[in-house]
Design an enzyme around this catalytic site. Structure first.
Site, short mmCIF file in Angstrom:
data_model
loop_
_atom_site.label_atom_id
_atom_site.label_comp_id
_atom_site.label_asym_id
_atom_site.label_seq_id
_atom_site.Cartn_x
_atom_site.Cartn_y
_atom_site.Cartn_z
N GLU A 45 90.10 19.45 53.14
CA GLU A 45 89.92 20.27 51.94
C GLU A 45 88.92 19.59 51.01
OE1 GLU A 45 92.35 21.33 47.86
OE2 GLU A 45 93.53 21.13 49.71
N ARG A 49 85.27 19.83 42.70
CA ARG A 49 85.34 18.95 41.54
C ARG A 49 84.04 18.21 41.30
NH1 ARG A 49 91.43 16.27 41.90
NH2 ARG A 49 92.57 18.24 42.21
N LYS A 133 100.86 26.27 48.07
CA LYS A 133 100.63 24.90 47.62
C LYS A 133 101.60 24.61 46.49
CE LYS A 133 97.03 21.88 45.73
NZ LYS A 133 95.58 21.65 45.65
#
Length: 213
Positions: A45, A49, A133
């Site tokens: 993943e 960011r 999640k």
């Protein structure tokens, strides 16, 4: 259209740990994905960011066929669409909005949305989502909270992320409602920056070999 559970579970159930990484360049991402896959963690993943994230996802999708590259920290429809176009094979969001669910509704790329409260879990079930999640895991109650949720929401499976490490990962994986965990410890920033991808492969192999306690 409900969540593409089959496609998502095929990715999540294939390894106990999902590497959650932030990269500074596409080249770094390619080297990292190769090292992780060599150690047994094929799915990765890449979080949005850093400014390099989209280019990194595209590069891994194009250059590392042994890797299954997903996009994380997706906060809205535009990012969802951009990540899909970049080649992401799955999408991860820290939370959920109606707009994001609308974007995912007709997409072939599966969404792993975040949820952390009973009300959010009820809302996600209404939308047809059963694989979620749990973020930030440790700060939201961790193992004890997930244990309490299990009998109330027996159909939901989680990928806890946030504060998970080698110190507690076995306890998370032992929970019946946890399919895998997300973690950054398999790709420490200082090790990646130093270009020590042999160490990344070692850490990945250690994580790939984890079994429930």
């Amino acid at each position: 259209m409900a969540q593409n559970k089959q496609a998502l579970m095929a990715v999540l159930s294939a390894q106990p740990v999902m590497p959650v990484v932030a990269v500074d360049s596409a080249r770094e991402a390619v080297n990292l994905a190769r090292a992780l896959a060599k150690g047994g963690l094929k799915a990765i993943e890449i979080t949005l960011r850093t400014p390099a994230a989209m280019d990194a996802i595209r590069a891994v999708a194009d250059e590392v066929p042994e890797s299954i590259c997903g996009a994380g920290t997706i906060l809205g429809p535009r990012q969802f669409d951009a990540a899909c176009k970049a080649g992401a094979k799955f999408i991860v969001s820290p939370g959920t909005t109606i707009e994001l669910l609308d974007a995912a509704r007709n997409a072939s790329v599966p969404l792993l949305p975040g949820a952390a409260t009973p009300s959010e879990l009820m809302a996600m079930l209404e939308e047809g989502y059963e694989v979620l999640k749990f973020f930030p895991a440790e700060q939201s109650g961790g193992i004890a909270f997930l244990k309490a949720l299990a009998p109330v929401f027996p159909q939901i499976r989680f990928c806890p992320t946030g504060g998970v490490s080698m110190k507690n990962v076995r306890d998370y994986l032992a929970l019946p409602n946890v399919v895998c965990v997300g973690g950054s410890w398999v790709a420490p920033k200082d090790v990646v920056a130093a270009g020590d991808f042999t160490e990344i492969t070692r850490l990945a192999a250690e994580a790939a070999a984890l079994v429930a306690a």
